[in-house]
Design a protein around this motif. Structure first.
Motif, PDB file in Angstrom:
ATOM      1  N   SER A 259      17.176  10.109   6.599  1.00 45.36           N
ATOM      2  CA  SER A 259      17.591   8.855   5.951  1.00 45.36           C
ATOM      3  C   SER A 259      16.975   8.700   4.550  1.00 45.36           C
ATOM      4  O   SER A 259      17.343   7.792   3.813  1.00 45.36           O
ATOM      5  N   ASP A 260      16.036   9.580   4.195  1.00 43.48           N
ATOM      6  CA  ASP A 260      15.428   9.502   2.854  1.00 43.48           C
ATOM      7  C   ASP A 260      16.279  10.210   1.796  1.00 43.48           C
ATOM      8  O   ASP A 260      15.975  10.133   0.608  1.00 43.48           O
TER       9      ASP A 260
ATOM     10  N   LYS B 191       8.825  22.150   2.959  1.00 40.10           N
ATOM     11  CA  LYS B 191       8.047  20.912   3.098  1.00 40.10           C
ATOM     12  C   LYS B 191       8.639  19.853   2.172  1.00 40.10           C
ATOM     13  O   LYS B 191       8.787  20.108   0.969  1.00 40.10           O
ATOM     14  N   VAL B 192       8.986  18.702   2.720  1.00 40.39           N
ATOM     15  CA  VAL B 192       9.447  17.599   1.873  1.00 40.39           C
ATOM     16  C   VAL B 192       8.617  16.365   2.227  1.00 40.39           C
ATOM     17  O   VAL B 192       8.568  15.950   3.383  1.00 40.39           O
ATOM     18  N   LEU B 193       7.951  15.812   1.238  1.00 34.94           N
ATOM     19  CA  LEU B 193       7.154  14.605   1.438  1.00 34.94           C
ATOM     20  C   LEU B 193       7.733  13.470   0.605  1.00 34.94           C
ATOM     21  O   LEU B 193       8.293  13.722  -0.473  1.00 34.94           O
ATOM     22  N   VAL B 194       7.593  12.240   1.088  1.00 36.63           N
ATOM     23  CA  VAL B 194       7.980  11.089   0.271  1.00 36.63           C
ATOM     24  C   VAL B 194       6.793  10.140   0.175  1.00 36.63           C
ATOM     25  O   VAL B 194       5.934  10.102   1.051  1.00 36.63           O
TER      26      VAL B 194
ATOM     27  N   SER C 241       0.840  -1.202   0.000  1.00 38.41           N
ATOM     28  CA  SER C 241       0.000   0.000   0.000  1.00 38.41           C
ATOM     29  C   SER C 241       0.875   1.253   0.000  1.00 38.41           C
ATOM     30  O   SER C 241       2.020   1.232   0.443  1.00 38.41           O
ATOM     31  N   LEU C 242       0.284   2.297  -0.494  1.00 42.51           N
ATOM     32  CA  LEU C 242       1.036   3.546  -0.659  1.00 42.51           C
ATOM     33  C   LEU C 242       0.903   4.421   0.583  1.00 42.51           C
ATOM     34  O   LEU C 242      -0.186   4.604   1.110  1.00 42.51           O
TER      35      LEU C 242
ATOM     36  N   GLY D 216       7.918  -0.272   2.136  1.00 43.86           N
ATOM     37  CA  GLY D 216       9.097   0.188   2.868  1.00 43.86           C
ATOM     38  C   GLY D 216      10.123   0.900   2.002  1.00 43.86           C
ATOM     39  O   GLY D 216      11.174   1.318   2.478  1.00 43.86           O
ATOM     40  N   GLU D 217       9.812   1.064   0.720  1.00 36.37           N
ATOM     41  CA  GLU D 217      10.787   1.697  -0.193  1.00 36.37           C
ATOM     42  C   GLU D 217      10.270   3.059  -0.658  1.00 36.37           C
ATOM     43  O   GLU D 217       9.080   3.193  -0.997  1.00 36.37           O
TER      44      GLU D 217
END
Ligand SMILES: CC(C)(COP(=O)(O)OP(=O)(O)OC[C@H]1O[C@@H](n2cnc3c(N)ncnc32)[C@H](O)[C@@H]1OP(=O)(O)O)[C@@H](O)C(=O)NCCC(=O)NCCS
Length: 307
Positions: A30-31, A66-69, A21-22, A74-75
């Motif tokens: 760490s990203d 703002k930084v979103l991933v 799931s997203l 888990g990737e």
């Protein structure tokens, strides 16, 4: 299902809890590496960002950034970076791993980012798209953005001749904020990105200010970070003989660039700034690209229920 999360918690989750799931969440330090790898597979080589640039960006604690991933199994498979200054927000960069495109990841990131920006007071979001990036252009137009202008990417080799024409130059380490002068951005986004970018470049310690004098009078300013391909976003010239001062400033920038191993200088200029582009073109700059400026007004967010 939509969930608002604080800190590094989820902002948006997929329907099920399975590994595939997203999840859209705030980025952590760490990203930086997965973000950098996606960057390389997306626009790498075109833009100036390095791994350290992403690390410094993620280290910055600023309400303006703002930084979103987007994460699946888990990737990290996508990211979005935006800046906000009062009611205005600028979406700097968004990319999805090429293997994961066309599956709604970009849309989930964009919606989550817009909602977050709106909740924090942004009334509109602007962004730039390279004129032949038709996929991204279509993506943003589908999401309600409209074309509001163009930016000319004007480039020149640092090897071109320069003529300082009676002006003198001083170069100081650090950005123009340390030179304590007001600068006029060359392109529309700078007034929003300036605050965060300056802090990142100051930490990377590769930012310089160039000051141009005629006698004892300050006639021009520019800020630069020497890279093989260098972009100069902050330039200012005096009202007195502005074209002459800009020509001298460009000459001084070329000399500095050459000394530091820079091969190409790009100055993004708003299409509406006719005098500035005319002077740069007459100084041997060539149009290397065009970016569309896109903008969307954000709806006022509905207040969150308090129980
Ligand atoms: C733009 C981008 C972030 C969209 O992410 P995404 O996960 O593919 O987006 P979604 O799956 O939510 O939406 C896909 C829609 O975007 C558009 N689109 C995006 N990239 C496209 C491409 N290369 N070719 C055609 N259409 C594209 C289409 O309208 C597509 O709709 P469709 O699937 O109905 O045809 C992604 O394509 C990307 O990373 N591009 C490279 C980096 C980039 O250009 N970033 C934008 C500039 S900052």
């Amino acid at each position: 299902m939509l969930a608002f999360g604080d800190g590094a918690g989820p902002i948006m989750e997929g329907e099920d809890d399975s590994d595939s799931s997203l999840l859209v969440r705030k980025a952590r330090l760490s990203d930086a590496e997965p973000i950098y790898k996606i960057h390389l597979r997306s626009l790498g080589g075109v833009d100036r960002e390095t791994l350290s640039w992403f690390e410094e960006l993620l280290r910055l604690r600023s309400q303006n950034l703002k930084v979103l991933v987007a994460e699946k199994g888990g990737e990290v498979i996508g990211f979005s970076i935006a800046y906000r200054r009062k009611g205005k927000a600028y979406l700097d960069y968004m990319a999805v791993d090429p293997r994961e495109r066309g599956k709604g990841v970009g849309s989930a990131l964009l919606v989550a980012m817009e909602e977050m920006l709106a909740r924090e007071g942004a009334e509109e979001v602007s962004l730039g798209v390279k004129k032949d990036n038709y996929g991204a252009l279509q993506f943003y137009l589908n999401h309600g953005y409209a074309v509001k202008g163009v930016v000319l990417m004007l480039s020149s080799s640092s090897a071109e001749d320069h003529n300082l024409d009676g002006y003198s130059v001083s170069v100081v380490k650090g950005g123009l904020s340390s030179a304590k002068s007001r600068v006029m951005p060359t392109a529309w986004w700078s007034s929003v990105t300036e605050y965060v970018n300056r802090r990142v470049y100051r930490r990377l310690e590769d930012q310089y200010s160039l000051l141009l004098y005629r006698g004892s009078k300050l006639r021009g300013l520019a800020e630069f970070s020497p890279r093989k391909k260098m972009t100069v976003d902050y330039v200012a010239v005096s009202y007195h003989k502005p074209a002459e001062a800009l020509s001298a400033l460009v000459g001084a920038l070329r000399a500095q660039a050459r000394e530091r191993g820079v091969e190409e200088i790009t100055i993004p200029v708003d299409g509406s700034k006719g005098a500035m582009s005319k002077t740069l073109l007459s100084q041997g700059f060539k149009i290397k690209g065009i970016e569309f400026k896109l903008r969307k007004e954000l709806p006022t967010p509905t207040p969150r229920k308090v129980f």
